[in-house]
Design an enzyme around this catalytic site. Structure first.
Site, PDB file in Angstrom:
ATOM      1  N   LYS A 287       0.899  -1.235  -0.110  1.00 26.50           N
ATOM      2  CA  LYS A 287      -0.038  -0.009  -0.033  1.00 26.50           C
ATOM      3  C   LYS A 287       0.811   1.264  -0.073  1.00 26.50           C
ATOM      4  CE  LYS A 287      -3.985   1.653   2.133  1.00 26.50           C
ATOM      5  NZ  LYS A 287      -4.923   1.879   1.038  1.00 26.50           N
TER       6      LYS A 287
HETATM    7  N1  PMP Z   1      -7.323  -1.758  -3.067  1.00 26.93           N
HETATM    8  C1  PMP Z   1      -6.840  -0.715  -2.946  1.00 26.93           C
HETATM    9  C2  PMP Z   1      -6.172  -0.106  -4.268  1.00 26.93           C
HETATM   10  C3  PMP Z   1      -6.909   0.124  -1.906  1.00 26.93           C
HETATM   11  O1  PMP Z   1      -6.564   1.226  -1.537  1.00 26.93           O
HETATM   12  C4  PMP Z   1      -7.703  -0.227  -0.859  1.00 26.93           C
HETATM   13  C5  PMP Z   1      -8.002   0.405   0.386  1.00 26.93           C
HETATM   14  N2  PMP Z   1      -6.975   0.336   1.435  1.00 26.93           N
HETATM   15  C6  PMP Z   1      -8.257  -1.853  -1.016  1.00 26.93           C
HETATM   16  C7  PMP Z   1      -8.132  -2.555  -2.211  1.00 26.93           C
HETATM   17  C8  PMP Z   1      -9.084  -2.392   0.166  1.00 26.93           C
HETATM   18  O2  PMP Z   1      -8.080  -2.740   1.024  1.00 26.93           O
HETATM   19  P1  PMP Z   1      -8.738  -2.792   2.655  1.00 26.93           P
HETATM   20  O3  PMP Z   1      -9.732  -3.615   2.735  1.00 26.93           O
HETATM   21  O4  PMP Z   1      -7.493  -3.391   3.248  1.00 26.93           O
HETATM   22  O5  PMP Z   1      -8.851  -1.478   3.080  1.00 26.93           O
END
Ligand code: PMP
Length: 289
Positions: free
Chosen positions: A154
């Site tokens: 991320k």
């Molecule tokens: N894909 C992307 C590109 C994101 O930014 C997010 C948000 N963090 C997600 C998927 C979903 O991830 P999470 O469920 O861990 O928030």
């Protein structure tokens, strides 16, 4: 023009609690120029941060994928986040931990730069109520192969195609864009993972070149606990019109129904509603993770 800068409260920055308006960085900050930072997005429900440890572990893993180490361990980040909620008197909030390279030197390499870490938090209620479904268009951009970018991190530098896609989607009257991957398979939205249901079976793309969301993993577990079969597999865009229901998942988005992809309409169906309800129950009943 209103700005997040104008909020009031405390921000945890490099081990200290600083006033909101004092949480500043220099213009020559490495990450501002080269996108060398990582971040998290997590929510607190009734004063408790859902899957807090998992988020802070992922922050560490994302940093490792970008070739750096955070100066605070997961326990220290957990403690900082919980204390931050208390100091700001927040119950239902969004938390944004972020780690970046400072202004010690300005070149592409980041090894000589100090690693900074901060957590900001502000009130943000759940937006389950009154939702009428998201309208998605196809993105012009593709998620790259794992040897083209650190796709599982991320990492802020990775969001530029998401920003371009979402800007265009909003200009064209959609809520978000759905991205394919480098092979042409359905990947994810700009900040959320995607699920589809057909004949009671839930399908979701294999997370082999995009973020394997914490909400995605939670929803897979919830579905299994409720005897809904989940198939993780490669999904072609041609399959979309044959799906009965579509929804997206993310810490910010939670479980959001999708009612339109390009010209194809979808109802808000029973699997989506069930997953929304179960997710809501879990996040509001859970403990600090
Ligand atoms: N894909 C992307 C590109 C994101 O930014 C997010 C948000 N963090 C997600 C998927 C979903 O991830 P999470 O469920 O861990 O928030």
């Amino acid at each position: 023009m209103s700005s997040l800068e104008q909020k009031e409260g405390w921000i945890w920055m490099n081990g200290e609690f600083v006033e909101w308006h004092d949480a500043r960085i220099h213009i020559l900050t490495h990450t501002l120029h080269y996108g060398s930072g990582v971040f998290e997005g997590e929510r607190a429900y009734n004063g408790r941060i859902f899957k807090m440890t998992e988020h802070h572990q992922r922050l560490h893993e994302s940093a490792a994928m970008l070739d750096f180490t955070l100066p605070y361990n997961v326990d220290e980040l957990n403690e900082a986040a919980m204390e931050l909620l208390k100091r700001n008197n927040l119950q239902n909030a969004y938390l944004r931990p972020v780690a970046w390279h400072g202004a010690e030197s300005l070149g592409v390499a980041s090894g000589k730069n100090k690693v900074h870490v901060a957590i900001a938090a502000w009130e943000w209620g759940s937006y389950f109520a009154g939702n009428t479904g998201l309208k998605l268009m196809w993105s012009d951009w593709m998620r790259p192969a794992p040897n083209m970018s650190p796709v599982r991190a991320k990492a802020n530098g990775q969001y530029i195609t998401g920003t371009l896609s979402k800007n265009k989607a909003e200009r064209m009257g959609f809520h978000d864009a759905l991205m394919l991957d480098y092979r042409g398979y359905v990947a994810e939205c700009t900040g959320a993972n995607i699920f589809m249901a057909r004949n009671g079976i839930l399908y979701t793309p294999i997370a082999d070149c995009f973020l394997n969301g914490i909400t995605r993993k939670t929803v897979i577990e919830l579905a299994c606990n409720h005897n809904i079969t989940v198939e993780e597999r490669h999904i072609l865009p041609d399959e979309i019109p044959s799906m009965d229901e579509i929804f997206v998942t993310g810490s910010a988005a939670e479980v959001q129904p999708v009612t339109l992809i390009a010209e194809h309409e979808f109802p808000i169906g029973p699997v989506t509603t069930k997953m929304q309800e179960e997710y809501h129950k879990l996040v509001t009943g859970g403990i600090n993770g």
